[in-house]
Write an enzyme that holds these catalytic residues in place. Structure first.
Site, PDB file in Angstrom:
ATOM      1  CG  ASN A  18      -1.916   0.982   1.396  1.00 36.46           C
ATOM      2  OD1 ASN A  18      -2.557   1.053   2.435  1.00 36.46           O
ATOM      3  ND2 ASN A  18      -2.132   1.806   0.389  1.00 36.46           N
ATOM      4  CD  GLN A  51      -4.506   5.397   0.935  1.00 32.88           C
ATOM      5  OE1 GLN A  51      -3.546   4.649   0.941  1.00 32.88           O
ATOM      6  NE2 GLN A  51      -5.721   4.972   0.619  1.00 32.88           N
ATOM      7  CB  CYS A  78      -4.238   5.322   5.994  1.00 34.92           C
ATOM      8  SG  CYS A  78      -3.388   4.134   4.944  1.00 34.92           S
ATOM      9  CG  HIS A 166     -13.182  -1.522   6.668  1.00 28.11           C
ATOM     10  ND1 HIS A 166     -12.342  -1.759   5.623  1.00 28.11           N
ATOM     11  CD2 HIS A 166     -12.602  -0.562   7.420  1.00 28.11           C
ATOM     12  CE1 HIS A 166     -11.280  -0.970   5.727  1.00 28.11           C
ATOM     13  NE2 HIS A 166     -11.415  -0.236   6.814  1.00 28.11           N
ATOM     14  CG  ASN A 197     -12.512   1.483   3.090  1.00 27.28           C
ATOM     15  OD1 ASN A 197     -11.862   1.988   2.187  1.00 27.28           O
ATOM     16  ND2 ASN A 197     -12.786   2.133   4.222  1.00 27.28           N
ATOM     17  CD  GLU A 215      -7.397   1.391   0.832  1.00 27.10           C
ATOM     18  OE1 GLU A 215      -7.537   2.497   1.377  1.00 27.10           O
ATOM     19  OE2 GLU A 215      -6.297   0.851   0.662  1.00 27.10           O
ATOM     20  CB  CYS A 224      -6.746  -2.012   2.898  1.00 25.06           C
ATOM     21  SG  CYS A 224      -7.854  -0.960   3.842  1.00 25.06           S
ATOM     22  N   GLY A 227      -8.466  -2.461   6.652  1.00 23.30           N
ATOM     23  CA  GLY A 227      -9.222  -3.561   6.046  1.00 23.30           C
ATOM     24  C   GLY A 227      -8.812  -4.912   6.599  1.00 23.30           C
TER      25      GLY A 227
END
Length: 281
Positions: A18, A51, A78, A166, A197, A215, A224, A227
């Site tokens: 990520n 991001q 995040c 989520h 998400n 996402e 994630c 996640g």
């Protein structure tokens, strides 16, 4: 090394794949417009990232972490970025523990080995009002399905907030087309007033979950962090997995531990520095 007012040094990092552009805004505010964020995030013409992260001063923690998605929208937190920012702050301070404030509240990061960091993601928020959903439901399995009514391809996901919303479907269908098609459909479903998400979790054992995530605002990413936490919590609440498991994402592996005593979710995973550079604005 001095920089002109228009230049912003950055570090390109990733946490289990990520990826982020991280800007030090401790001494000078960093306020890009949505258009600037989108241009920077463009993998063809910009720096490319999932991001954009700014490390800002905090009166109550070691720093405040601000997060923008590649589409220009600002999000609360995040998980993978917290590991990266935590590592940078610990390296700078020569410490083994830092507190990072976010729009979703403060988080503690601690060293867990060479370029491995554990982040305390706090308690999962499990009430339907906390996810949030637009109507009352049992978040262990909410009324949502994709496909024909009599033979849905996805149904009854768990819903969890880890500082961001989520849903987690339990399925072994994880190909790009399926994840992108289903994820983009559900991201803006009216059941989720703030968007959502979307996780696709294949529970391969009590201590092992293979996960892919669509996402909100970023699309299909290689990892994630929130996640992964949400997938473990949702699986444990359904009795499908233990409270501690390895969660395997496209970019690597994280260990998620939903501590029974504190009710906090601890996420441990890798940190990688890809390169440094300078933004010209």
């Amino acid at each position: 090394m001095s920089h002109t007012a228009a230049e912003r040094p950055f570090v390109k990092m990733n946490g289990a794949g990520n990826d982020f552009v991280v800007v030090n805004a401790l001494e000078r505010p960093f306020r890009p417009t949505e258009d600037q964020v989108r241009a920077l995030g463009d993998r063809a013409g910009g720096e490319g990232f999932d991001q954009l992260i700014a490390i800002e001063p905090s009166g109550t923690a070691d720093a405040f972490m601000r997060v923008w998605n590649a589409d220009g929208s600002m999000v609360q937190t995040c998980g993978n970025a917290l590991r990266c920012v935590g590592w940078l702050l610990m390296e700078a301070a020569g410490s083994d523990r830092v507190v990072i404030d976010t729009a979703a509240g403060p988080t503690t990061a601690t060293r867990a080995g060479d370029r491995r960091v554990t982040v305390d993601m706090g308690r999962p928020r499990l009430d339907w009002t906390q996810v949030p959903l637009s109507e009352a439901m049992d978040t262990r399995g909410i009324e949502l399905q994709v496909g024909p009514i009599d033979a849905p391809v996805l149904h009854t996901p768990g819903a969890v907030s880890m500082g961001n919303p989520h849903v987690v479907f339990f399925t072994d269908r994880q190909d790009d087309g399926f994840v992108s098609g289903s994820g983009s459909l559900i991201e803006h479903h009216p059941l989720f007033p703030e968007g959502v998400n979307v996780g696709f979790a294949d529970v391969q054992g009590r201590d092992r979950i293979r996960l892919r995530v669509w996402e909100r605002g970023a699309g299909l990413t290689r990892a994630c962090g929130t996640g992964a936490c949400a997938a473990l919590v949702a699986a444990a609440r359904r009795g499908l997995a233990d409270r501690k498991a390895a969660v395997i994402v496209d970019g690597g592996e994280m260990v998620i531990d939903w501590d029974a005593e504190t009710d906090h979710v601890l996420m441990t995973g890798p940190v990688e520095i890809e390169r440094t550079g300078v933004l010209l604005f």
